[in-house]
Design an enzyme around this catalytic site. Structure first.
Site, PDB file in Angstrom:
ATOM      1  N   TRP A  10       0.827  -1.217   0.000  1.00 55.09           N
ATOM      2  CA  TRP A  10       0.000   0.000   0.000  1.00 55.09           C
ATOM      3  C   TRP A  10       0.862   1.269   0.000  1.00 55.09           C
ATOM      4  O   TRP A  10       0.330   2.376  -0.053  1.00 55.09           O
ATOM      5  CB  TRP A  10      -0.938  -0.001   1.208  1.00 55.09           C
ATOM      6  CG  TRP A  10      -2.066  -0.996   1.117  1.00 55.09           C
ATOM      7  CD1 TRP A  10      -2.268  -1.932   0.139  1.00 55.09           C
ATOM      8  CD2 TRP A  10      -3.160  -1.136   2.040  1.00 55.09           C
ATOM      9  NE1 TRP A  10      -3.416  -2.658   0.393  1.00 55.09           N
ATOM     10  CE2 TRP A  10      -3.988  -2.193   1.558  1.00 55.09           C
ATOM     11  CE3 TRP A  10      -3.534  -0.506   3.224  1.00 55.09           C
ATOM     12  CZ2 TRP A  10      -5.141  -2.600   2.215  1.00 55.09           C
ATOM     13  CZ3 TRP A  10      -4.688  -0.921   3.883  1.00 55.09           C
ATOM     14  CH2 TRP A  10      -5.478  -1.954   3.383  1.00 55.09           C
ATOM     15  N   LYS A  11       2.162   1.119   0.116  1.00 54.09           N
ATOM     16  CA  LYS A  11       3.092   2.271   0.148  1.00 54.09           C
ATOM     17  C   LYS A  11       2.612   3.294   1.185  1.00 54.09           C
ATOM     18  O   LYS A  11       1.968   2.931   2.155  1.00 54.09           O
ATOM     19  CB  LYS A  11       3.243   2.875  -1.251  1.00 54.09           C
ATOM     20  CG  LYS A  11       3.549   1.800  -2.304  1.00 54.09           C
ATOM     21  CD  LYS A  11       4.139   2.361  -3.556  1.00 54.09           C
ATOM     22  CE  LYS A  11       4.270   1.245  -4.587  1.00 54.09           C
ATOM     23  NZ  LYS A  11       5.150   1.556  -5.669  1.00 54.09           N
ATOM     24  N   HIS A  96      12.938  -2.900  -0.909  1.00 56.68           N
ATOM     25  CA  HIS A  96      12.135  -2.367  -2.015  1.00 56.68           C
ATOM     26  C   HIS A  96      12.916  -1.272  -2.737  1.00 56.68           C
ATOM     27  O   HIS A  96      13.634  -0.495  -2.115  1.00 56.68           O
ATOM     28  CB  HIS A  96      10.809  -1.822  -1.477  1.00 56.68           C
ATOM     29  CG  HIS A  96       9.830  -1.488  -2.548  1.00 56.68           C
ATOM     30  ND1 HIS A  96       9.891  -0.322  -3.275  1.00 56.68           N
ATOM     31  CD2 HIS A  96       8.778  -2.195  -3.056  1.00 56.68           C
ATOM     32  CE1 HIS A  96       8.912  -0.306  -4.169  1.00 56.68           C
ATOM     33  NE2 HIS A  96       8.223  -1.428  -4.054  1.00 56.68           N
ATOM     34  N   GLU A  98      12.143   1.515  -3.870  1.00 52.22           N
ATOM     35  CA  GLU A  98      11.917   2.907  -3.417  1.00 52.22           C
ATOM     36  C   GLU A  98      12.746   3.204  -2.172  1.00 52.22           C
ATOM     37  O   GLU A  98      13.144   4.348  -1.940  1.00 52.22           O
ATOM     38  CB  GLU A  98      10.415   3.146  -3.187  1.00 52.22           C
ATOM     39  CG  GLU A  98       9.687   3.296  -4.527  1.00 52.22           C
ATOM     40  CD  GLU A  98       8.213   2.943  -4.513  1.00 52.22           C
ATOM     41  OE1 GLU A  98       7.635   2.783  -3.422  1.00 52.22           O
ATOM     42  OE2 GLU A  98       7.641   2.804  -5.616  1.00 52.22           O
ATOM     43  N   GLU A 167      11.621  -7.476  -8.864  1.00 50.04           N
ATOM     44  CA  GLU A 167      10.959  -6.206  -9.133  1.00 50.04           C
ATOM     45  C   GLU A 167      11.888  -5.298  -9.938  1.00 50.04           C
ATOM     46  O   GLU A 167      12.633  -4.499  -9.355  1.00 50.04           O
ATOM     47  CB  GLU A 167      10.602  -5.518  -7.807  1.00 50.04           C
ATOM     48  CG  GLU A 167       9.501  -6.198  -7.028  1.00 50.04           C
ATOM     49  CD  GLU A 167       8.592  -5.159  -6.381  1.00 50.04           C
ATOM     50  OE1 GLU A 167       7.382  -5.269  -6.547  1.00 50.04           O
ATOM     51  OE2 GLU A 167       9.092  -4.218  -5.748  1.00 50.04           O
ATOM     52  N   GLY A 173       5.631   1.155 -10.706  1.00 47.46           N
ATOM     53  CA  GLY A 173       4.893   2.412 -10.725  1.00 47.46           C
ATOM     54  C   GLY A 173       4.929   3.137 -12.062  1.00 47.46           C
ATOM     55  O   GLY A 173       4.526   4.295 -12.147  1.00 47.46           O
ATOM     56  N   GLY A 233       1.555  -3.005  -6.353  1.00 44.81           N
ATOM     57  CA  GLY A 233       1.514  -1.670  -5.765  1.00 44.81           C
ATOM     58  C   GLY A 233       0.183  -1.001  -6.013  1.00 44.81           C
ATOM     59  O   GLY A 233      -0.799  -1.259  -5.317  1.00 44.81           O
TER      60      GLY A 233
HETATM   61  C1  PEP Z   1       5.637  -2.138  -5.835  1.00 46.75           C
HETATM   62  O1  PEP Z   1       5.597  -1.048  -5.276  1.00 46.75           O
HETATM   63  O2  PEP Z   1       6.218  -3.092  -5.302  1.00 46.75           O
HETATM   64  C2  PEP Z   1       4.992  -2.275  -7.139  1.00 46.75           C
HETATM   65  C3  PEP Z   1       5.131  -3.397  -7.795  1.00 46.75           C
HETATM   66  O3  PEP Z   1       4.272  -1.182  -7.583  1.00 46.75           O
HETATM   67  P1  PEP Z   1       3.345  -1.126  -8.914  1.00 46.75           P
HETATM   68  O4  PEP Z   1       2.505  -2.375  -8.935  1.00 46.75           O
HETATM   69  O5  PEP Z   1       2.520   0.105  -8.720  1.00 46.75           O
HETATM   70  O6  PEP Z   1       4.263  -1.055 -10.070  1.00 46.75           O
END
Ligand code: PEP
Length: 258
Positions: A10-11, A96, A98, A167, A173, A233
């Site tokens: 959910w960030k 992650h 980010e 990822e 995103g 995400g």
């Molecule tokens: C994430 O933040 O791990 C992610 C995969 O984001 P999104 O699905 O929005 O690309």
């Protein structure tokens, strides 16, 4: 048959009211998750306890998006994995992109965090992935290998106590997911790299994909043989989309768990 996983990140979104509404919508869309695939949601830290309460009689796991690499001590502003465990969390996203990008986290810290999470009884969801520039310059496997070795160099645990997430940074995103073929190639690479240390562990380890998974691409990505689920995400913030992705994943699986 291997189980699959769908983990919602959910960030830094949500508040008391919207979290409650999201869980109510999830329950309306999906009264109970299927035994073949575990569903997990990872709210921001302050809402961990709220989410644990909201999901008490709902078979959804709760996780966090980061933890300290220490269990206790003078680490101002940090959150111990033991605290997460006590408040009802079972999973912790580690490394992650980010956090690598905005908080300067590196491979070594990721390994120590994963170890602390395991020590506290959490399942770490260890994220690895290359940037667009690394991919374009042909360094994807070098980067993935380095990240993987840093994390797994510290860890000795059972395959069901850990999850690996591929990822690619360029897919997170951005709305541009990796193609199913790229996902399969990189998952296979990661599994083979782990198999050098332990074949059985590698075969059983869940490797999930994250990066712009949505309703339109979920089925194709989850149909790949080395894909054991997804880290989601933005689509995880919409109950209908999240459940549709979950169902798309179930559709790639045999009817019952062996
Ligand atoms: C994430 O933040 O791990 C992610 C995969 O984001 P999104 O699905 O929005 O690309």
């Amino acid at each position: 048959m291997k189980k699959k996983w769908l983990i919602g990140n959910w960030k830094m979104h949500g508040n008391l009211a919207s979290n409650k509404a999201l869980i109510e919508s999830l329950r309306a869309e999906l009264p109970q998750p299927d035994e073949r695939a575990t569903m997990v949601v990872c709210p921001a830290f302050p809402y961990l306890f709220q989410l644990a309460e909201l999901t008490k009689d709902y078979g959804v796991g709760i996780g966090v998006q980061n933890v300290s690499d220490h269990l206790q001590g003078a680490y101002t502003g940090e959150t111990s994995p033991l605290m997460v465990k006590e408040l009802g969390g079972s999973y912790a996203i580690i490394g992650h992109s980010e956090r690598r990008q905005y908080q300067g986290e590196n491979d070594g810290l990721m390994g120590r965090k994963a170890l602390a999470a395991i020590d506290a009884g959490l399942i770490p969801v260890i994220c690895v992935g290359e940037t667009a520039e690394e991919r374009d310059s042909g360094r994807t496997h070098e980067v993935l290998g380095r990240q993987l070795d840093a994390a797994f160099g510290y860890i000795r645990t059972a395959h069901d106590k850990i999850i690996l997430a591929y990822e690619p940074r360029w897919a997170i995103g951005t709305g541009i997911a990796a193609t199913p073929e790229i996902v399969q190639t990189e998952h296979e690479f990661l599994r083979q790299r782990i198999a050098i240390r332990d074949k059985e562990f590698a075969a059983k380890l869940p490797i999930i994909y994250g990066g712009s998974v949505k309703v339109s691409n979920a089925n194709a990505i989850f149909s790949m043989p080395d894909v054991d689920g997804g880290l989601i995400g933005s689509a995880a913030l919409n109950a209908r989309e999240f459940v549709t992705i979950y169902r798309a994943m179930l559709a790639t699986m045999p009817a019952a768990v062996a």
